[in-house]
Design a protein around this motif. Structure first.
Motif, PDB file in Angstrom:
ATOM      1  N   SER A 295       0.821  -1.218   0.000  1.00 12.32           N
ATOM      2  CA  SER A 295       0.000   0.000   0.000  1.00 12.32           C
ATOM      3  C   SER A 295       0.852   1.264   0.000  1.00 12.32           C
ATOM      4  CB  SER A 295      -0.940   0.002   1.216  1.00 12.32           C
ATOM      5  OG  SER A 295      -1.910  -1.020   1.111  1.00 12.32           O
ATOM      6  N   TYR A 296       2.095   1.145  -0.429  1.00 14.11           N
ATOM      7  CA  TYR A 296       2.976   2.316  -0.475  1.00 14.11           C
ATOM      8  C   TYR A 296       2.600   3.241  -1.626  1.00 14.11           C
ATOM      9  CZ  TYR A 296       6.131   0.038   2.848  1.00 14.11           C
ATOM     10  OH  TYR A 296       6.672  -0.557   3.968  1.00 14.11           O
ATOM     11  N   GLY A 297       2.733   4.548  -1.379  1.00 13.72           N
ATOM     12  CA  GLY A 297       2.569   5.530  -2.435  1.00 13.72           C
ATOM     13  C   GLY A 297       1.144   5.783  -2.864  1.00 13.72           C
ATOM     14  N   GLU A 298       0.162   5.446  -2.018  1.00 11.72           N
ATOM     15  CA  GLU A 298      -1.245   5.595  -2.400  1.00 11.72           C
ATOM     16  C   GLU A 298      -1.898   6.828  -1.779  1.00 11.72           C
ATOM     17  OE1 GLU A 298      -3.371   1.973  -1.651  1.00 11.72           O
ATOM     18  OE2 GLU A 298      -1.811   0.725  -2.562  1.00 11.72           O
ATOM     19  N   TYR A 299      -1.551   7.157  -0.542  1.00 13.65           N
ATOM     20  CA  TYR A 299      -2.057   8.330   0.180  1.00 13.65           C
ATOM     21  C   TYR A 299      -3.540   8.229   0.546  1.00 13.65           C
ATOM     22  CZ  TYR A 299       2.433  10.230  -1.168  1.00 13.65           C
ATOM     23  OH  TYR A 299       3.785  10.414  -1.342  1.00 13.65           O
TER      24      TYR A 299
ATOM     25  N   GLN B  32      -7.663  17.544   2.356  1.00 11.85           N
ATOM     26  CA  GLN B  32      -6.416  18.180   1.959  1.00 11.85           C
ATOM     27  C   GLN B  32      -6.560  19.690   2.129  1.00 11.85           C
ATOM     28  OE1 GLN B  32      -5.462  17.001  -2.073  1.00 11.85           O
ATOM     29  NE2 GLN B  32      -4.881  14.925  -1.473  1.00 11.85           N
ATOM     30  N   PHE B  33      -5.468  20.414   1.861  1.00  9.76           N
ATOM     31  CA  PHE B  33      -5.474  21.869   1.970  1.00  9.76           C
ATOM     32  C   PHE B  33      -4.946  22.482   0.675  1.00  9.76           C
ATOM     33  CE2 PHE B  33      -5.130  20.179   6.250  1.00  9.76           C
ATOM     34  CZ  PHE B  33      -6.138  20.883   6.915  1.00  9.76           C
ATOM     35  N   HIS B  34      -5.784  23.283   0.021  1.00  9.25           N
ATOM     36  CA  HIS B  34      -5.431  23.934  -1.239  1.00  9.25           C
ATOM     37  C   HIS B  34      -5.540  25.449  -1.085  1.00  9.25           C
ATOM     38  CE1 HIS B  34      -6.923  20.095  -3.552  1.00  9.25           C
ATOM     39  NE2 HIS B  34      -5.900  19.849  -2.743  1.00  9.25           N
TER      40      HIS B  34
ATOM     41  N   ALA C  18      -0.530  16.411  -0.250  1.00  7.26           N
ATOM     42  CA  ALA C  18      -1.437  15.849   0.747  1.00  7.26           C
ATOM     43  C   ALA C  18      -1.058  16.277   2.162  1.00  7.26           C
ATOM     44  CB  ALA C  18      -1.422  14.324   0.658  1.00  7.26           C
ATOM     45  N   GLN C  19      -2.060  16.270   3.021  1.00 10.08           N
ATOM     46  CA  GLN C  19      -1.890  16.465   4.468  1.00 10.08           C
ATOM     47  C   GLN C  19      -1.248  17.807   4.802  1.00 10.08           C
ATOM     48  OE1 GLN C  19       0.462  13.025   4.700  1.00 10.08           O
ATOM     49  NE2 GLN C  19      -1.236  11.633   4.501  1.00 10.08           N
TER      50      GLN C  19
ATOM     51  N   LYS D 240      -0.211  24.024   6.546  1.00 15.10           N
ATOM     52  CA  LYS D 240      -0.656  24.809   5.393  1.00 15.10           C
ATOM     53  C   LYS D 240      -1.815  25.728   5.782  1.00 15.10           C
ATOM     54  CE  LYS D 240       0.503  21.076   2.191  1.00 15.10           C
ATOM     55  NZ  LYS D 240      -0.061  19.783   1.869  1.00 15.10           N
ATOM     56  N   LEU D 241      -2.596  25.305   6.756  1.00 10.40           N
ATOM     57  CA  LEU D 241      -3.813  26.023   7.119  1.00 10.40           C
ATOM     58  C   LEU D 241      -3.523  27.466   7.509  1.00 10.40           C
ATOM     59  CD1 LEU D 241      -6.892  25.801   7.694  1.00 10.40           C
ATOM     60  CD2 LEU D 241      -6.285  25.097  10.013  1.00 10.40           C
TER      61      LEU D 241
END
Length: 376
Positions: free
Chosen positions: A74-78, A165-167, A317-318, A322-323
């Motif tokens: 499950s690596y690299g899936e996020y 997520q934060f955009h 991701a995550q 960032k907030l």
């Protein structure tokens, strides 16, 4: 209409695959996905074996496709399902291999069911119907866009999972100072101070497009990228060859910012763009500098998005950090079909509770945004 399995995207002409795409987002393009394969970033021992599904019409033209992978980890899936795999292991249920419709190592929402919606729905239904005889525990579709959500919703046996997520969103800012003026006073001072701390170390920045970097500079980019994994004792997902192939095949989509001290590169951030959004993907540095991560990964990206007139900056991701820098919570979605009835029931119960928690978290995050009262 016949369904085919494609083990190498190079088997298809780029124009055929790209003709199924409704947007210019780079991650589903033939150039991006084939560069992952041809560079050895997927395949081999990576745990990602290409298993793309395509549906053709009687004339041999593509009607629909799924970027699909046979996963043995499950690596690299996020979209984290390690707990599900662990529960299966303890219960004596085989969780791997599984099938995953996604973009490797890229937690970016976008197209997953490519081409005609009815035809891509046929592909999904054919895959789920064939699972019992093929030894897969399930089928997963990660980071879907609204069109796919509509298609997946209500399909029997499928479970929806949400994340946050934060955009950063461009509200028509003229420049970075205009963005700062939209923030509450204390937050505005914090961001300005962080930028001044970086400038005070004699660090400047140089943005490049893909065709403007030499192979020596790509060596530096890769060294920085790989170092972010090596300092945690991990092996980098991407190979050095991936960056050169991508620069050759889609240079117009690449944006790299180099952090320079006395003319010498000390850090970098690698981004992609589709003309609407900027996507921050990888970052790294070869020495420690105070606040350089925030400047290189966030403030430089905001600067660039404003300069290019882009509407959004997705910095990855995550990251609650960032907030306070103006990145807003955004809900992401994925879909999961699990064969084992007991596993499906347990995961469904877990997802109900997680769904409530994620929505509460996103709402609390929105209330903590640094914008002045009355600004969104």
């Amino acid at each position: 209409m016949p369904i085919q399995t494609i083990s190498r995207l190079a088997e298809l002409p780029p124009a055929q695959w790209d003709g199924l795409l409704a947007t210019r987002q780079p991650f589903l393009s033939h150039a991006f996905l084939s560069s992952l394969e041809d560079s050895g970033s997927v395949g081999g021992r990576s745990g990602w074996r290409p298993h793309h599904q395509v549906l053709t019409d009687p004339a041999g033209g593509l009607k629909a496709a799924l970027p699909l992978y046979r996963k043995t980890n499950s690596y690299g899936e996020y979209v984290f399902d390690w707990a599900w795999a662990d529960a299966c292991h303890r219960a004596g249920i085989e969780y791997y291999p599984k099938l995953l419709c996604a973009v490797p190592f890229s937690p970016v929402t976008g197209e997953r069911l490519l081409g005609d919606p009815q035809a891509s729905g046929q592909l999904i239904d054919a895959l789920t119907a064939a699972l019992p005889g093929q030894g897969y525990s399930g089928l997963h579709v990660n980071f879907t866009e609204p069109g796919a959500d509509v298609l997946m919703d209500g399909r029997e046996g499928w479970l929806e999972r949400i994340g946050c997520q934060f955009h950063w969103h461009n509200r028509g800012y003229r420049d970075f100072q205009d963005f700062l003026d939209a923030l509450a006073s204390r937050k505005r001072k914090q961001l300005r101070k962080e930028r001044e701390q970086v400038a005070g170390q004699g660090i400047g920045f140089d943005w490049r497009e893909g065709h403007q970097l030499s192979e020596l500079e790509w060596d530096f980019v890769y060294a920085c990228y790989a170092n972010t994994y090596e300092i945690r004792g991990q092996h980098p997902y991407l190979t050095r060859a991936f960056f050169s192939l991508l620069a050759e095949r889609m240079p117009e989509a690449i944006r790299v910012v180099l952090a320079l001290q006395s003319g010498r590169p000390v850090a970098m951030a690698f981004c992609l763009t589709d003309g609407h959004s900027l996507y921050g993907r990888y970052w790294g540095c070869l020495a420690e500098f105070d606040r350089l991560h925030f400047e290189t990964c966030f403030y430089q990206g905001i600067d660039q998005a404003i300069a290019m007139g882009l509407q959004r900056f997705d910095a990855g991701a995550q990251g609650e950090h960032k907030l306070i820098r103006g990145f807003e919570p955004v809900i992401t979605r994925s879909w999961h079909y699990l064969q084992h009835p007991g596993l499906r029931a347990a995961v469904a119960e877990f997802l109900e509770q997680e769904h409530i928690g994620v929505l509460r978290y996103a709402e609390a995050a929105r209330e903590a945004l640094p914008y002045r009262q009355g600004d969104s």
